[in-house]
Write an enzyme that holds these catalytic residues in place. Structure first.
Site, short mmCIF file in Angstrom:
data_model
loop_
_atom_site.label_atom_id
_atom_site.label_comp_id
_atom_site.label_asym_id
_atom_site.label_seq_id
_atom_site.Cartn_x
_atom_site.Cartn_y
_atom_site.Cartn_z
N TRP A 1 -1.98 -4.39 -3.47
CA TRP A 1 -1.54 -5.78 -3.35
C TRP A 1 -2.67 -6.69 -3.83
O TRP A 1 -3.84 -6.42 -3.55
CB TRP A 1 -1.21 -6.07 -1.88
CG TRP A 1 -0.52 -7.38 -1.66
CD1 TRP A 1 -1.09 -8.53 -1.18
CD2 TRP A 1 0.86 -7.67 -1.89
NE1 TRP A 1 -0.14 -9.52 -1.12
CE2 TRP A 1 1.07 -9.03 -1.55
CE3 TRP A 1 1.94 -6.92 -2.38
CZ2 TRP A 1 2.31 -9.65 -1.67
CZ3 TRP A 1 3.19 -7.55 -2.48
CH2 TRP A 1 3.36 -8.89 -2.13
N HIS B 1 1.87 3.33 3.86
CA HIS B 1 1.27 2.88 5.13
C HIS B 1 2.32 2.23 6.02
O HIS B 1 3.40 1.86 5.56
CB HIS B 1 0.13 1.89 4.86
CG HIS B 1 0.62 0.59 4.30
ND1 HIS B 1 0.87 0.40 2.96
CD2 HIS B 1 0.93 -0.59 4.91
CE1 HIS B 1 1.30 -0.83 2.76
NE2 HIS B 1 1.36 -1.45 3.93
N HIS C 1 8.76 -10.18 6.80
CA HIS C 1 7.84 -9.44 7.69
C HIS C 1 7.92 -9.95 9.13
O HIS C 1 7.98 -9.16 10.07
CB HIS C 1 6.39 -9.60 7.21
CG HIS C 1 5.98 -8.64 6.14
ND1 HIS C 1 6.14 -8.90 4.81
CD2 HIS C 1 5.41 -7.41 6.21
CE1 HIS C 1 5.68 -7.87 4.10
NE2 HIS C 1 5.23 -6.96 4.93
N HIS D 1 0.13 -6.90 12.24
CA HIS D 1 -0.03 -7.38 10.86
C HIS D 1 0.34 -8.87 10.76
O HIS D 1 -0.27 -9.61 10.00
CB HIS D 1 0.87 -6.54 9.95
CG HIS D 1 0.71 -6.80 8.49
ND1 HIS D 1 -0.49 -7.16 7.90
CD2 HIS D 1 1.63 -6.75 7.47
CE1 HIS D 1 -0.30 -7.30 6.59
NE2 HIS D 1 0.96 -7.08 6.31
N ASP E 1 3.16 -0.93 8.64
CA ASP E 1 2.83 -2.25 9.16
C ASP E 1 3.19 -2.29 10.64
O ASP E 1 4.36 -2.15 10.99
CB ASP E 1 3.67 -3.34 8.46
CG ASP E 1 3.21 -3.67 7.05
OD1 ASP E 1 2.23 -3.08 6.57
OD2 ASP E 1 3.87 -4.54 6.44
N GLU F 1 5.68 1.01 4.05
CA GLU F 1 5.66 0.49 2.69
C GLU F 1 5.05 1.51 1.74
O GLU F 1 4.24 2.35 2.15
CB GLU F 1 4.89 -0.83 2.65
CG GLU F 1 5.64 -1.93 3.42
CD GLU F 1 4.85 -3.19 3.65
OE1 GLU F 1 5.47 -4.26 3.76
OE2 GLU F 1 3.60 -3.13 3.75
N HIS G 1 -3.88 -1.37 4.30
CA HIS G 1 -2.53 -1.30 3.72
C HIS G 1 -2.56 -0.56 2.38
O HIS G 1 -1.82 -0.88 1.45
CB HIS G 1 -1.94 -2.71 3.60
CG HIS G 1 -1.72 -3.34 4.94
ND1 HIS G 1 -0.48 -3.47 5.52
CD2 HIS G 1 -2.61 -3.80 5.85
CE1 HIS G 1 -0.61 -4.01 6.72
NE2 HIS G 1 -1.90 -4.23 6.94
ZN ZN Z 1 1.60 -3.47 4.66
#
Ligand code: ZN
Length: 210
Positions: A18, A52, A161, A58, A54, A173, A48
Site C-alpha cells: 500500500w 494479513h 473498514h 486498525h 485487519d 486482505e 499489513h
Molecule cells: Zn490491512
C-alpha cells in the site's frame, strides 16, 4: 498428498505494498556461507504486509488487537464467492449470495487475475460501504478479499473498514485466490501474534469440502 491449497502471498523484498507502507527488508544476521553455525535473518516489514488480517485496532484505538483474535475466527468452514465482473462490489452484488450469520466469506474478484508482483494500482475490486453494511447486518464473522484493501482507494474505503471492523468482523486482505473456484471449503488462517498489533501477516489455506 496434501489437499490444502496455500492462498497466502510469499513475503519478499520488493513485493508491492500500500502507498506509504514500508518496503520489506530481509537481511542475514548469521549465515552458514559466512562461517556461522546456522542461518538467521532480520526481517523488517509493515503490519499489513502481504496476506494479513485487519483487527478492530486498525481503525479503532480501543479495539481488539491482532494478538486478541480468537483462533476459531480463522479456522473452520468458509465459502468462496466468485465476483469477477465488477470493481465496486455493492450490497446488490452480495445479496444474491445470502451471507449468513457466523459465516467466513472469501471474495475472489478480478484482482486475482493480476500478477501478484505488479506495482500498486488504484483501481482494484473492493467492497463499497453498503456492501460492508450488508455483511455486518448479516452477522458475517470474517471476510477476505484478493487485494491489499477491502475498501476502495478513495475516501469511502475508510468507511468500508470502519463498518466491518466496527461490527466485529475480521478482515483478510491480499489473499491469493486465482484458481480457487466458488464453493465450500475448510479454511486455516492464523496471523502472527503481535502484541498490540494493528495488523497481522498470516498464512492462509483452504481445502475443498466434500
Ligand atoms: Zn490491512
Amino acid at each position: 498428498v496434501s489437499d490444502w491449497i496455500d492462498i497466502s502471498m510469499q513475503i519478499a523484498p520488493g513485493m508491492p505494498h500500500w502507498p506509504g507502507d514500508p518496503d520489506v527488508e530481509l537481511a542475514p544476521v548469521a549465515h552458514i556461507g559466512a562461517g556461522d553455525a546456522c542461518n538467521v535473518s532480520r526481517i523488517c516489514m509493515g503490519t499489513h504486509t502481504g496476506t494479513h488480517i485487519d483487527p478492530p485496532l486498525h481503525y479503532f484505538s480501543g479495539g481488539k488487537s491482532i494478538a486478541e483474535m480468537p483462533l476459531d475466527v480463522g479456522i473452520g468452514p468458509c465459502r468462496v464467492l466468485y465476483i469477477p465482473d465488477v470493481l465496486a462490489i455493492s450490497a446488490e452484488h452480495l445479496r444474491p449470495h445470502s451471507p449468513q450469520q457466523g459465516e467466513r466469506l472469501l471474495l475472489r474478484t478480478c484482482n486475482s487475475e493480476r500478477d501478484t508482483g505488479e506495482a500498486f494500482r488504484k483501481n482494484f475490486a473492493h467492497l463499497t460501504p453498503d456492501a460492508a453494511q450488508l455483511l455486518a447486518d448479516a452477522g458475517v464473522r470474517l471476510v477476505g478479499i484478493d487485494y491489499m484493501s477491502i475498501g476502495s482507494y478513495e475516501a469511502d474505503g475508510e468507511d468500508t473498514h470502519r463498518i466491518l471492523l466496527g461490527a466485529g468482523l475480521w478482515v483478510i486482505e491480499n489473499l491469493v485466490l486465482s484458481g480457487i473456484s466458488a464453493g465450500e471449503y475448510e479454511m486455516l488462517c492464523l496471523p502472527l501474534r503481535i502484541a498490540h498489533g494493528d495488523g497481522g501477516p498470516c498464512r492462509a489455506a483452504v481445502r475443498k469440502r466434500l
